[in-house]
Enzyme design. Structure first.
Site, short mmCIF file in Angstrom:
data_model
loop_
_atom_site.label_atom_id
_atom_site.label_comp_id
_atom_site.label_asym_id
_atom_site.label_seq_id
_atom_site.Cartn_x
_atom_site.Cartn_y
_atom_site.Cartn_z
N TYR A 75 0.93 -1.32 -0.01
CA TYR A 75 -0.29 0.28 -0.06
C TYR A 75 0.76 1.31 0.05
O TYR A 75 0.38 2.17 0.07
CB TYR A 75 -0.98 0.12 1.16
CG TYR A 75 -1.90 -1.32 1.09
CD1 TYR A 75 -2.96 -1.07 0.35
CD2 TYR A 75 -1.92 -2.14 1.89
CE1 TYR A 75 -4.12 -2.04 0.09
CE2 TYR A 75 -2.64 -3.16 2.05
CZ TYR A 75 -3.92 -3.26 1.17
OH TYR A 75 -4.84 -4.19 1.03
N HIS A 90 -4.72 6.14 -1.28
CA HIS A 90 -5.52 6.12 0.11
C HIS A 90 -4.35 6.39 1.01
O HIS A 90 -4.95 6.58 2.24
CB HIS A 90 -6.23 4.47 -0.23
CG HIS A 90 -7.35 4.62 0.59
ND1 HIS A 90 -8.35 5.65 0.47
CD2 HIS A 90 -8.13 3.56 1.01
CE1 HIS A 90 -9.58 5.28 1.35
NE2 HIS A 90 -9.35 4.13 1.42
N TYR A 116 -5.90 -1.17 9.32
CA TYR A 116 -6.42 -0.92 8.21
C TYR A 116 -7.38 -0.06 8.18
O TYR A 116 -8.04 0.30 9.24
CB TYR A 116 -7.10 -2.26 7.68
CG TYR A 116 -5.93 -3.44 7.28
CD1 TYR A 116 -5.15 -3.25 5.85
CD2 TYR A 116 -5.60 -4.28 7.91
CE1 TYR A 116 -4.26 -3.98 5.50
CE2 TYR A 116 -4.31 -5.19 7.69
CZ TYR A 116 -3.78 -5.10 6.57
OH TYR A 116 -2.65 -5.68 6.11
N ASN A 144 -10.63 0.57 7.07
CA ASN A 144 -11.98 0.60 7.86
C ASN A 144 -12.02 0.63 9.42
O ASN A 144 -13.20 0.57 9.70
CB ASN A 144 -12.56 -0.68 7.22
CG ASN A 144 -12.83 -0.28 5.71
OD1 ASN A 144 -12.32 0.39 4.88
ND2 ASN A 144 -13.18 -1.48 4.94
#
Length: 196
Positions: free
Chosen positions: A18, A23, A68, A70
């Site tokens: 990532y 993001h 993460y 969420n």
């Protein structure tokens, strides 16, 4: 009088896959802020990498939740509680697809706007009343001939070279906004930064 404490939390996803994705722009700018003070965001506590130091007239905590995206709220809430930082001294740095790439916008409160990290923080804090620094990443390019990339793929894809240069140019504005937030509060910060 006790020293004022502030938490600046950048949102992203942990793991090498990532790194340098849109993001994860919150992580990117938290690292830039740390670098500018000679700090390193490498201590692990309550599911987040963090550092702390004195700057801008207070005690500053920089945080990258490792839960993460969420589940960002779990880590942020734990930090606020543990270090006794009031929610009005929280600034969350995150990507925003509704802003042009490189645009920086400060807001004092509001809904999640479709951002799962912000939604999680609202859930865990039980309030929408916390400051955010929205960092524009733009939307996938579309034209009559080319269908745009799905948003979920777009935000998890890597920056282009031009985007990396653009965000490198925004480091000083992000640092200025962060300092204004700590010294003067979110209202003055919004007045001086938004629209630049």
């Amino acid at each position: 009088m006790a020293e004022r404490r502030f938490l600046l939390a950048g949102l992203g996803n942990p793991g090498r896959e990532y790194q340098l994705t849109r993001h994860n722009i919150g992580f990117l700018f938290i690292d830039h802020l740390a670098d500018s003070h000679g700090w390193q965001v490498d201590s692990l506590k309550m599911q987040g990498f963090y550092c702390q130091g004195r700057a801008w007239g207070g005690q500053i905590f920089l945080l990258k939740p490792q839960t993460y995206m969420n589940r960002s709220g779990e880590c942020v809430r734990s930090f606020l509680d543990y270090f006794k930082i009031p929610p009005e001294h929280l600034l969350v740095l995150h990507d925003d697809i509704d802003l042009a790439a490189g645009r920086i916008k400060l807001v004092a409160r509001g809904g999640a706007g479709g951002h799962n990290g912000i939604r999680s923080i609202i859930q865990h804090l039980g309030t929408q009343d916390f400051a955010r620094m929205k960092i524009g990443i733009g939307r996938p390019q579309t034209s009559a001939e080319v269908k745009g990339q799905p948003v979920d793929q777009f935000v998890l894809s890597r920056f282009t070279g031009d985007e990396q240069l653009l965000f490198a140019q925004r480091k000083s504005l992000v640092a200025e906004a962060s300092e204004l937030f700590a010294r003067e509060g979110i209202d003055i910060c919004m007045n001086r930064i938004n629209g630049r």
